[in-house]
Scaffold this motif. Structure first.
Motif, PDB file in Angstrom:
ATOM      1  N   PRO A   7     -20.231   8.563  -6.879  1.00  0.00           N
ATOM      2  CA  PRO A   7     -18.974   8.618  -7.416  1.00  0.00           C
ATOM      3  C   PRO A   7     -18.211   9.876  -6.787  1.00  0.00           C
ATOM      4  CG  PRO A   7     -20.251   8.885  -9.498  1.00  0.00           C
ATOM      5  CD  PRO A   7     -21.286   8.816  -8.112  1.00  0.00           C
ATOM      6  N   CYS A   8     -16.926   9.689  -6.278  1.00  0.00           N
ATOM      7  CA  CYS A   8     -16.146  10.829  -5.591  1.00  0.00           C
ATOM      8  C   CYS A   8     -14.688  10.673  -5.924  1.00  0.00           C
ATOM      9  CB  CYS A   8     -16.524  10.993  -4.294  1.00  0.00           C
ATOM     10  SG  CYS A   8     -15.976   9.372  -3.217  1.00  0.00           S
ATOM     11  N   ASN A  12      -6.757   9.703  -3.686  1.00  0.00           N
ATOM     12  CA  ASN A  12      -5.397   8.520  -3.845  1.00  0.00           C
ATOM     13  C   ASN A  12      -5.466   8.133  -5.089  1.00  0.00           C
ATOM     14  OD1 ASN A  12      -3.914   6.385  -3.545  1.00  0.00           O
ATOM     15  ND2 ASN A  12      -4.549   5.492  -1.615  1.00  0.00           N
ATOM     16  N   ASP A  13      -4.315   8.290  -5.839  1.00  0.00           N
ATOM     17  CA  ASP A  13      -4.267   7.903  -7.370  1.00  0.00           C
ATOM     18  C   ASP A  13      -4.176   6.458  -7.265  1.00  0.00           C
ATOM     19  OD1 ASP A  13      -1.684   7.909  -6.636  1.00  0.00           O
ATOM     20  OD2 ASP A  13      -1.015   8.947  -8.395  1.00  0.00           O
ATOM     21  N   ARG A  14      -3.829   5.671  -6.328  1.00  0.00           N
ATOM     22  CA  ARG A  14      -3.638   4.223  -6.313  1.00  0.00           C
ATOM     23  C   ARG A  14      -5.103   3.297  -6.295  1.00  0.00           C
ATOM     24  NH1 ARG A  14       1.640   2.628  -5.770  1.00  0.00           N
ATOM     25  NH2 ARG A  14       0.985   0.723  -5.007  1.00  0.00           N
ATOM     26  N   GLN A  19     -16.212   5.808  -4.407  1.00  0.00           N
ATOM     27  CA  GLN A  19     -17.359   6.249  -4.035  1.00  0.00           C
ATOM     28  C   GLN A  19     -17.873   6.484  -2.558  1.00  0.00           C
ATOM     29  OE1 GLN A  19     -20.276   2.667  -4.071  1.00  0.00           O
ATOM     30  NE2 GLN A  19     -18.585   1.705  -5.436  1.00  0.00           N
ATOM     31  N   CYS A  20     -18.630   7.199  -2.266  1.00  0.00           N
ATOM     32  CA  CYS A  20     -19.027   7.427  -0.867  1.00  0.00           C
ATOM     33  C   CYS A  20     -19.485   6.359  -0.067  1.00  0.00           C
ATOM     34  CB  CYS A  20     -20.016   8.603  -0.949  1.00  0.00           C
ATOM     35  SG  CYS A  20     -19.677  10.114  -1.622  1.00  0.00           S
ATOM     36  N   THR A  24     -17.887   9.226   3.745  1.00  0.00           N
ATOM     37  CA  THR A  24     -16.377   8.909   3.615  1.00  0.00           C
ATOM     38  C   THR A  24     -16.084   8.705   1.989  1.00  0.00           C
ATOM     39  OG1 THR A  24     -15.712   9.031   5.759  1.00  0.00           O
ATOM     40  CG2 THR A  24     -14.191   8.250   4.090  1.00  0.00           C
ATOM     41  N   CYS A  25     -15.257   9.383   1.326  1.00  0.00           N
ATOM     42  CA  CYS A  25     -15.215   8.908  -0.106  1.00  0.00           C
ATOM     43  C   CYS A  25     -13.919   7.785  -0.038  1.00  0.00           C
ATOM     44  CB  CYS A  25     -14.583  10.039  -1.089  1.00  0.00           C
ATOM     45  SG  CYS A  25     -14.355   9.747  -2.638  1.00  0.00           S
ATOM     46  N   THR A  26     -14.187   6.797  -0.457  1.00  0.00           N
ATOM     47  CA  THR A  26     -13.398   5.432  -0.387  1.00  0.00           C
ATOM     48  C   THR A  26     -13.230   4.878  -1.604  1.00  0.00           C
ATOM     49  OG1 THR A  26     -14.309   5.081   2.005  1.00  0.00           O
ATOM     50  CG2 THR A  26     -13.192   3.251   0.807  1.00  0.00           C
TER      51      THR A  26
END
Length: 122
Positions: A7-8, A12-14, A19-20, A24-26
């Motif tokens: 989890p990350c 972006n609050d949308r 998750q990684c 990259t956190c996506t």
């Protein structure tokens, strides 16, 4: 660096379910992922937008002029996102016709204007 699936917060609050993935956190934009189509807007509502998979309503202010599509009503205004008109024929009582008048006439009302057309022959 975190492992894939950790989890990350992608900032972006949308998005949700961040998750990684390959360093990259996506997150997932549920509006895009689920192809959500919100209300494009009308006389009483501005176009709504999608946020986290939900359409957010954007109602125009009450008393905004509109057209309810009913030509029998007038003074149409928005009330809680719905266009409502007033049928002036329902807010006053019909006059009483005498028995003799009833034989030859009917009562008709349109936008508050009463008329007394002759009954068809028969």
């Amino acid at each position: 660096q975190y492992s894939d699936g950790a989890p990350c917060d992608d900032g972006n609050d949308r998005t949700e379910f961040d998750q990684c993935q390959q360093g990259t956190c996506t997150g997932i934009d549920l509006c895009v992922a689920n192809n959500i189509q919100c209300n494009p807007g009308d006389d009483c509502n501005n176009p709504s937008s999608c946020f986290r998979g939900l359409c957010l309503e954007n109602k125009k202010p009450d008393l905004t002029r509109c057209d309810d599509g009913d030509d029998r009503t007038s003074n149409d205004v928005c009330r809680s996102g719905v266009c409502v008109g007033v049928d002036l024929c329902t807010i006053t009582e019909d006059p009483v016709l005498t028995d003799e008048q009833k034989k030859c006439q009917t009562i008709s009302c349109y936008r508050g204007n009463r008329t007394f057309p002759a009954k068809p022959n028969g």
